[in-house]
Scaffold this active site. Structure first.
Site, short mmCIF file in Angstrom:
data_model
loop_
_atom_site.label_atom_id
_atom_site.label_comp_id
_atom_site.label_asym_id
_atom_site.label_seq_id
_atom_site.Cartn_x
_atom_site.Cartn_y
_atom_site.Cartn_z
N ASP A 32 78.88 50.53 -9.47
CA ASP A 32 79.90 49.86 -10.27
C ASP A 32 81.08 49.47 -9.37
O ASP A 32 81.51 50.27 -8.53
CB ASP A 32 80.36 50.83 -11.38
CG ASP A 32 81.14 50.13 -12.47
OD1 ASP A 32 80.71 50.18 -13.62
OD2 ASP A 32 82.21 49.54 -12.18
N ASN A 88 77.49 51.44 -23.69
CA ASN A 88 78.39 50.85 -24.69
C ASN A 88 77.77 49.63 -25.35
O ASN A 88 77.17 48.79 -24.66
CB ASN A 88 79.71 50.43 -24.02
CG ASN A 88 80.44 51.60 -23.38
OD1 ASN A 88 80.37 52.72 -23.87
ND2 ASN A 88 81.12 51.35 -22.28
N GLN A 95 82.34 47.81 -24.70
CA GLN A 95 81.47 46.96 -23.87
C GLN A 95 82.27 45.75 -23.39
O GLN A 95 82.94 45.08 -24.20
CB GLN A 95 80.23 46.50 -24.66
CG GLN A 95 79.22 45.77 -23.79
CD GLN A 95 77.94 45.38 -24.54
OE1 GLN A 95 77.86 45.51 -25.75
NE2 GLN A 95 76.96 44.89 -23.81
N HIS A 101 73.44 47.68 -20.12
CA HIS A 101 73.50 48.50 -18.91
C HIS A 101 73.78 49.94 -19.29
O HIS A 101 74.39 50.21 -20.32
CB HIS A 101 74.57 47.99 -17.93
CG HIS A 101 75.91 47.79 -18.54
ND1 HIS A 101 76.23 46.67 -19.28
CD2 HIS A 101 77.01 48.58 -18.56
CE1 HIS A 101 77.48 46.78 -19.70
NE2 HIS A 101 77.97 47.93 -19.30
N HIS A 103 75.55 53.40 -17.81
CA HIS A 103 76.44 53.98 -16.79
C HIS A 103 75.97 55.39 -16.44
O HIS A 103 75.63 56.18 -17.34
CB HIS A 103 77.86 54.16 -17.36
CG HIS A 103 78.58 52.92 -17.71
ND1 HIS A 103 79.50 52.34 -16.87
CD2 HIS A 103 78.55 52.14 -18.82
CE1 HIS A 103 80.01 51.26 -17.46
NE2 HIS A 103 79.45 51.12 -18.65
P1 5GP Z 1 81.00 48.14 -20.01
O1 5GP Z 1 82.47 48.28 -20.26
O2 5GP Z 1 80.50 46.77 -20.43
O3 5GP Z 1 80.17 49.26 -20.55
O4 5GP Z 1 80.84 48.27 -18.43
C1 5GP Z 1 80.90 47.20 -17.55
C2 5GP Z 1 80.99 47.80 -16.17
O5 5GP Z 1 80.60 46.81 -15.25
C3 5GP Z 1 82.39 48.23 -15.76
O6 5GP Z 1 82.37 49.60 -15.40
C4 5GP Z 1 82.75 47.33 -14.60
O7 5GP Z 1 83.48 47.99 -13.60
C5 5GP Z 1 81.40 46.88 -14.10
N1 5GP Z 1 81.35 45.55 -13.53
C6 5GP Z 1 81.87 44.41 -14.06
N2 5GP Z 1 81.62 43.36 -13.26
C7 5GP Z 1 80.90 43.84 -12.21
C8 5GP Z 1 80.35 43.22 -11.04
O8 5GP Z 1 80.47 42.01 -10.80
N3 5GP Z 1 79.67 44.03 -10.18
C9 5GP Z 1 79.52 45.37 -10.41
N4 5GP Z 1 78.85 46.07 -9.49
N5 5GP Z 1 80.04 45.99 -11.50
C10 5GP Z 1 80.73 45.23 -12.38
#
Ligand code: 5GP
Ligand code: ZN
Length: 135
Positions: A32, A88, A95, A101, A103
């Protein structure tokens, strides 16, 4: 099928470079970019599904097997004290990237990473209603 303008489709397909920890035909596991802790990783299916509600059951099951294997590696290599596995769905649940995805967050004792909630109470009325509606 990948979706235009989906960053995780591009990352999963290798069109955008990522710090890849594992890859097979169906999944890519990456670090991440905004980690909650050192070693925070994400399991991405290569096929686009916005969230778990859209995912076929078989692919969902496989995604969690990949997460479990990475969790075992995480524990062995990073010697963490615990691991949160989070997933999420929809904006209200936090999300921010609308490509399914999982985590994996390595935890250390007293690391103060705030993923908790204040426990409420389960009233008899709520319990009866939920058993009626959801069972
Ligand atoms: P969500 O909030 O949708 O469950 O998690 C999205 C996650 O994706 C976040 O922890 C954020 O840091 C990560 N993320 C967002 N954009 C990118 C990216 O371009 N590359 C990587 N490696 N992680 C990302
Ligand atoms: Zn996507």
């Amino acid at each position: 099928m990948s979706q235009e303008n989906c960053i995780f489709c591009k990352i999963a397909a290798g069109e955008i470079p990522s710090a890849t920890l594992y890859e097979d035909e169906e999944f890519r596991v990456i670090l991440d970019v905004g980690p909650a802790a050192k070693g925070h990783m994400l399991v991405l299916p290569k096929e686009h599904y916005a969230d778990i509600l859209e995912m076929p059951e078989e692919l969902t099951a496989k995604a969690f097997v990949v997460a479990k294997r990475m969790a075992q590696k995480m524990e062995q290599v990073l010697e963490c004290d615990g691991i949160n596995i989070l997933q999420n769905n929809h904006e209200a649940a936090g999300q921010t990237v609308f490509h399914f995805h999982i985590h994996l967050i390595p935890r250390k004792k007293n690391d103060k990473i705030g993923l908790g909630w204040k426990p409420g109470t389960l009233s008899d009325a709520d319990k009866a209603e939920l058993l009626e509606k959801l069972r």
